[in-house]
Scaffold this motif. Structure first.
Motif, short mmCIF file in Angstrom:
data_model
loop_
_atom_site.label_atom_id
_atom_site.label_comp_id
_atom_site.label_asym_id
_atom_site.label_seq_id
_atom_site.Cartn_x
_atom_site.Cartn_y
_atom_site.Cartn_z
N GLN A 119 0.87 -1.16 0.00
CA GLN A 119 0.00 0.00 0.00
C GLN A 119 0.91 1.22 0.00
O GLN A 119 1.86 1.29 0.79
CB GLN A 119 -0.87 -0.01 1.26
N THR A 120 0.66 2.17 -0.90
CA THR A 120 1.59 3.28 -1.08
C THR A 120 0.89 4.62 -0.92
O THR A 120 -0.18 4.85 -1.48
CB THR A 120 2.24 3.21 -2.48
N THR A 121 1.52 5.51 -0.14
CA THR A 121 1.03 6.87 0.03
C THR A 121 2.14 7.83 -0.38
O THR A 121 3.29 7.66 0.03
CB THR A 121 0.63 7.15 1.50
N LEU A 122 1.79 8.82 -1.19
CA LEU A 122 2.74 9.83 -1.62
C LEU A 122 2.44 11.11 -0.85
O LEU A 122 1.30 11.58 -0.83
CB LEU A 122 2.60 10.08 -3.12
N LEU A 123 3.46 11.65 -0.19
CA LEU A 123 3.32 12.87 0.62
C LEU A 123 4.06 14.02 -0.04
O LEU A 123 5.28 13.95 -0.23
CB LEU A 123 3.87 12.62 2.02
N ALA A 124 3.33 15.07 -0.41
CA ALA A 124 3.94 16.31 -0.90
C ALA A 124 3.84 17.33 0.23
O ALA A 124 2.78 17.53 0.81
CB ALA A 124 3.20 16.82 -2.13
N VAL A 141 10.40 17.72 8.28
CA VAL A 141 10.62 16.68 9.28
C VAL A 141 9.36 16.46 10.11
O VAL A 141 8.92 15.33 10.31
CB VAL A 141 11.83 17.02 10.19
N GLU A 142 8.77 17.55 10.58
CA GLU A 142 7.55 17.44 11.40
C GLU A 142 6.43 16.76 10.63
O GLU A 142 5.70 15.92 11.18
CB GLU A 142 7.10 18.83 11.87
N GLU A 143 6.27 17.12 9.36
CA GLU A 143 5.19 16.56 8.56
C GLU A 143 5.42 15.09 8.22
O GLU A 143 4.48 14.30 8.20
CB GLU A 143 4.97 17.39 7.29
N ILE A 144 6.65 14.71 7.97
CA ILE A 144 6.96 13.29 7.71
C ILE A 144 6.70 12.47 8.98
O ILE A 144 6.09 11.41 8.92
CB ILE A 144 8.41 13.12 7.22
N VAL A 145 7.12 12.99 10.12
CA VAL A 145 6.90 12.29 11.39
C VAL A 145 5.40 12.17 11.67
O VAL A 145 4.91 11.10 12.06
CB VAL A 145 7.64 13.00 12.55
N ALA A 146 4.65 13.24 11.45
CA ALA A 146 3.20 13.20 11.68
C ALA A 146 2.52 12.19 10.75
O ALA A 146 1.65 11.42 11.19
CB ALA A 146 2.59 14.59 11.47
N ALA A 147 2.92 12.19 9.49
CA ALA A 147 2.35 11.22 8.54
C ALA A 147 2.71 9.80 8.94
O ALA A 147 1.89 8.88 8.84
CB ALA A 147 2.82 11.52 7.12
N ALA A 148 3.93 9.61 9.42
CA ALA A 148 4.36 8.28 9.86
C ALA A 148 3.53 7.80 11.03
O ALA A 148 3.13 6.63 11.09
CB ALA A 148 5.84 8.29 10.22
N HIS A 149 3.24 8.69 11.97
CA HIS A 149 2.40 8.30 13.11
C HIS A 149 0.97 8.00 12.67
O HIS A 149 0.35 7.07 13.17
CB HIS A 149 2.43 9.38 14.18
N LEU A 189 -0.10 7.03 9.58
CA LEU A 189 -0.21 5.93 8.61
C LEU A 189 0.47 4.64 9.06
O LEU A 189 0.18 3.58 8.52
CB LEU A 189 0.37 6.37 7.26
N ALA A 190 1.41 4.75 9.98
CA ALA A 190 2.20 3.60 10.45
C ALA A 190 2.79 2.78 9.31
O ALA A 190 2.59 1.57 9.22
CB ALA A 190 1.35 2.72 11.37
N PRO A 191 3.56 3.43 8.41
CA PRO A 191 4.17 2.67 7.32
C PRO A 191 5.30 1.79 7.82
O PRO A 191 5.87 2.03 8.88
CB PRO A 191 4.71 3.78 6.40
#
Length: 149
Positions: free
Chosen positions: A32-37, A91-99, A101-103
């Motif tokens: 499952q893939t999510t693209l974050l801009a 960095v903050e947005e990648i960390v938030a998305a990681a929390h 989505l739990a990739p």
């Protein structure tokens, strides 16, 4: 091994390289893939007078174009990717998305910076790995492809 992948994409040459490498992993793993801009706002928490609604509209349109380009590229290769836009510190947005989505894997691009740029940097990229609980693939363009002998 990787069931869920978060690809971070900015439309740069380095970002396209990371997108390509992330897509190869996503295809191989059928993940499952999510693209974050990520749209980075102005440097100050208070909006300066020089920034108009038109400027913000242009920035939002640019972020959406980058996102649509990346998601379209993935879909052309048979990867059913979801797209997300975030506004803020990368960095903050990648960390938030990681929390959220739990990739199992996050794919980011590496961009060469000069010594001066590193010295003036706010150091945000130094903390990304410390704040994640999953694997990270850092895609690096080989020197020959960057035009470095």
């Amino acid at each position: 091994m990787y069931r869920s992948i978060l690809l971070c994409y900015d439309g740069s040459v380095e970002g396209r390289n990371a997108l390509r490498e992330g897509a190869e992993v996503a295809q191989a793993m059928q993940a499952q893939t999510t693209l974050l801009a990520i749209l980075r706002p102005g440097l100050h928490p208070v909006v300066p007078e020089g920034y108009t609604e038109s400027w913000f509209t242009h920035q939002d349109a640019a972020a959406r174009a980058v996102l649509e380009e990346g998601v379209g590229w993935l879909r052309e290769r048979g990867i059913a990717a979801e797209g997300r836009i975030a506004v803020g510190n990368a960095v903050e947005e990648i960390v938030a998305a990681a929390h959220a989505l739990a990739p199992d894997l996050i794919v980011v691009a590496h961009q060469q910076r000069s010594r001066l740029a590193r010295w003036w940097s706010d150091g945000e990229d130094a903390t990304l790995l410390d704040r994640l609980t999953c694997s990270v693939l850092v895609a690096v363009i080989p020197p020959a492809q960057r035009g470095i002998p």
